[in-house]
Design a protein around this motif. Sequence first.
Motif, PDB file in Angstrom:
ATOM      1  N   GLU A  42       0.831  -1.210   0.000  1.00  0.00           N
ATOM      2  CA  GLU A  42       0.000   0.000   0.000  1.00  0.00           C
ATOM      3  C   GLU A  42       0.862   1.255   0.000  1.00  0.00           C
ATOM      4  O   GLU A  42       0.569   2.216  -0.705  1.00  0.00           O
ATOM      5  N   LYS A  43       1.934   1.249   0.781  1.00  0.00           N
ATOM      6  CA  LYS A  43       2.827   2.407   0.829  1.00  0.00           C
ATOM      7  C   LYS A  43       3.519   2.601  -0.520  1.00  0.00           C
ATOM      8  O   LYS A  43       3.641   3.733  -1.008  1.00  0.00           O
ATOM      9  N   GLN A  45       2.369   1.763  -3.416  1.00  0.00           N
ATOM     10  CA  GLN A  45       1.371   2.283  -4.347  1.00  0.00           C
ATOM     11  C   GLN A  45       1.152   3.781  -4.125  1.00  0.00           C
ATOM     12  O   GLN A  45       1.077   4.550  -5.088  1.00  0.00           O
ATOM     13  N   ARG A  46       1.050   4.201  -2.860  1.00  0.00           N
ATOM     14  CA  ARG A  46       0.874   5.633  -2.572  1.00  0.00           C
ATOM     15  C   ARG A  46       2.062   6.443  -3.076  1.00  0.00           C
ATOM     16  O   ARG A  46       1.888   7.509  -3.678  1.00  0.00           O
TER      17      ARG A  46
END
Length: 79
Positions: A42-43, A45-46
């Motif tokens: 997730e990190k 992707q951000r």
Amino acid sequence: MTENHSKHRQQAEVAFGKTQSQLFERQRAIEDLNSIVIARNEKTQRLREARLAKELQDSMATAEKPAVKRSKKPTKRSA
């Protein structure tokens, strides 16, 4: 009420309990690792989205700027 079991049955119960606790520990460790992997993905992707947005913003800003003409300066040549 206490139940009297044979020695073999008691040993089997103890072995089963150890196996079960190892299984639960393994499952907990796998869940911990999976949550770490999910958080990392997730990190990533951000950060990727932020980088792409910045690159797009930079390219838009570059496209809006007028081209700067550079004059050629004479270079010194040694004889």
